[in-house]
Design an enzyme around this catalytic site. Structure first.
Site, PDB file in Angstrom:
ATOM      1  CD  GLU A  45      -4.145  -0.447  -0.982  1.00 38.99           C
ATOM      2  OE1 GLU A  45      -5.057  -0.190  -1.962  1.00 38.99           O
ATOM      3  OE2 GLU A  45      -4.526  -1.745  -0.312  1.00 38.99           O
ATOM      4  CG  ASP A  75      -3.114  -4.686  -2.268  1.00 38.97           C
ATOM      5  OD1 ASP A  75      -3.054  -3.642  -2.542  1.00 38.97           O
ATOM      6  OD2 ASP A  75      -4.099  -5.583  -2.246  1.00 38.97           O
TER       7      ASP A  75
END
Length: 489
Positions: free
Chosen positions: A239, A198
């Site tokens: 991501e 992330d």
């Protein structure tokens, strides 16, 4: 390990029943044959903010959710995907708390990016900051060191509070690399199969750049962490919310990527009843992707679709969504807005609500997603055809919470009684089980008020036909006996 080409669920640890044990019960009770691709459990760690995305550590599970035993129990049947916020860690973590006490004398001081790592004298230069892709007005926070009384400024890309709860990690530090290695070794021990990196786009801080996806520096880090993960039989999913060309560069480097373009393309197609842009996109996108329509954030627009969307048309779609109860996340820095001022980062609302709670439109959207090459993920609110939760967003003050309703067991039972949910479950089963989806994909020419897609493998083939005028969706497929069957979705 290879990621399974079947449907995955995205859920918070407490959103389906209240904790990990309840999640396991709900999966076994209601969805035992549904999520063969795996379960993405959004951050279950102790966290000080951003609904789990400001973790104190990755070595523990928040006791409110359960324990690693609960995660491993789910992992016995389902491949589990978890997040690693590779860019930052919580201000409340033991590492940063030690730094706040001892300053540069802390054994963890090198974990963090003090401003002298960027500017020699530690004094930020506005001209450099103006070039950066900012997520807050300034990308650093000031702290007083307890033992010396001195002020330290450290890099904080994210966070709504000042000082921020999310403190950036220095990925160039050998100590941080050792910390990340410890986390991955724990993931391996807990039977985690996929880790989503992330906020990985923000890890490189380099003056004179946007400090976002800085090339080639980012590839050096990705090569290192990929080698680490693969040595432990863990797949990685970077991501990155950015211009689509950056996603494609990741794909060229062999990484799995997210299809952040599809959610808006499908929405635009169904609202305007015109498939021209969608069909062009489906013909040209990389196939090795994770597909989604909804998630814990919102439907991406900028910067993911920069250069792919007409902002005048996008404004109309945004206005329709606002009429249907959505709220917006906006781009802060003027430099990254469109020349005409268009500044919508994400549309926030449930996918069912942005489609006006129209069952046929919603099933058409899911059918497009499932026929699009890639590993499909279904967000838990979308699974239950949830509507906008205005009360939740108002209570927390976070617009994203409109699409983060926590379901108790009774609400799950009620939702399962809805026709649209049962139709969706049937569609997921078909996508999981029909072997042609492991074959060759083709976009067939059609009128722009229609969609015609096919998959073929040996003697198995299936075709999707959607009439956008009526949102009627039909799948024609060859069954085990060789008969052609029309399945009205």
């Amino acid at each position: 390990m290879a990621v399974k080409n079947q449907v995955q669920l995205i859920t918070y640890p407490d959103s389906l029943g209240g904790d990990l044990k309840s999640l396991h019960h709900v999966l076994n009770e209601h969805f035992s044959d549904i999520f063969k691709g795996g379960i993405h459990i959004l951050p279950p760690y102790p966290s000080s903010g951003d609904r789990g995305f400001a973790p104190l550590t990755y070595l523990e599970i928040d006791p409110a959710f359960g324990t690693w035993d609960d995660v491993r129990a789910i992992g016995e049947k389902y491949d589990i995907l978890v997040d690693l916020m590779v860019n930052h860690i919580s201000r409340q973590s033991e590492y940063f708390q030690d730094f706040l006490k001892k300053g540069r004398q802390s054994e963890y001081a090198d974990y963090f990016i003090t401003l002298d790592k960027l500017w020699e004298d530690g004094i930020p230069v506005q001209e450099d900051i103006d070039k950066m892709f900012l997520r807050r007005p300034v990308p650093y926070s000031s702290f007083m060191i307890e033992e010396t009384g001195e002020e330290e400024k450290v890099w904080t890309t994210f966070g709504k509070t000042n000082p921020s709860e999310q403190i950036d990690l220095d990925v160039n530090s050998e100590k941080v690399k050792q910390l990340l290695t410890t986390y991955f070794e724990n993931f391996k021990e807990q039977n985690i199969k996929i880790v989503r990196l992330d906020a990985v786009g923000y890890i490189i801080k380099k003056l004179g750049t946007s400090c976002f996806f800085v090339e080639p520096d980012i590839y050096k880090f990705l090569d290192w962490i990929t080698e680490l993960a693969h040595s432990l039989n863990i797949e990685l999913l970077p991501e990155v919310h950015s211009h689509y060309s950056i996603q494609y560069k990741l794909a060229e480097h062999g990484h799995l990527i997210y299809d952040f373009i599809l959610p808006y393309r499908v929405l635009d197609t169904l609202i305007n009843k015109n498939s021209k842009e969608l069909l062009h996109y489906l013909k040209n996108r990389p196939h090795k992707q994770f597909t989604m329509l909804d998630c814990h954030d919102g439907i991406p627009l900028k910067p993911d679709l920069d250069g792919l969307m007409n902002t005048e048309e996008a404004r109309k779609v945004v206005d329709v969504c606002l009429e249907r109860g959505s709220n917006l996340s906006l781009i802060l820095s003027d430099e990254h807005k469109d020349p005409d001022g268009f500044d919508v980062h994400q549309i926030r609302g449930t996918y069912y609500s942005v489609l006006n709670c129209d069952n046929d439109a919603y099933l058409a959207a899911r059918a497009i997603q499932f026929f699009t090459p890639g590993v499909p993920q279904v967000y838990y609110v979308g699974l239950l055809a949830g509507e906008n939760d205005y009360e939740n967003a108002e209570k927390t003050g976070d617009g994203r919470d409109i699409n983060r309703h926590n379901y108790n067991l009774e609400e799950i039972e009620q939702s399962l009684g809805h026709e649209v949910v049962q139709r969706l479950l049937k569609l997921i089963r078909f996508r999981n089980e029909y072997d042609a989806f492991n074959g060759t994909f083709t976009v067939l020419d059609s009128a722009y008020d229609e969609i015609h897609l096919t998959w073929r493998k040996a003697d198995k083939h299936c075709s999707l036909f959607i009439d956008l005028k009526t949102n009627k969706t039909t799948i024609r497929y060859v069954d085990k006996s060789g008969q052609e069957i029309d399945y009205i979705v």
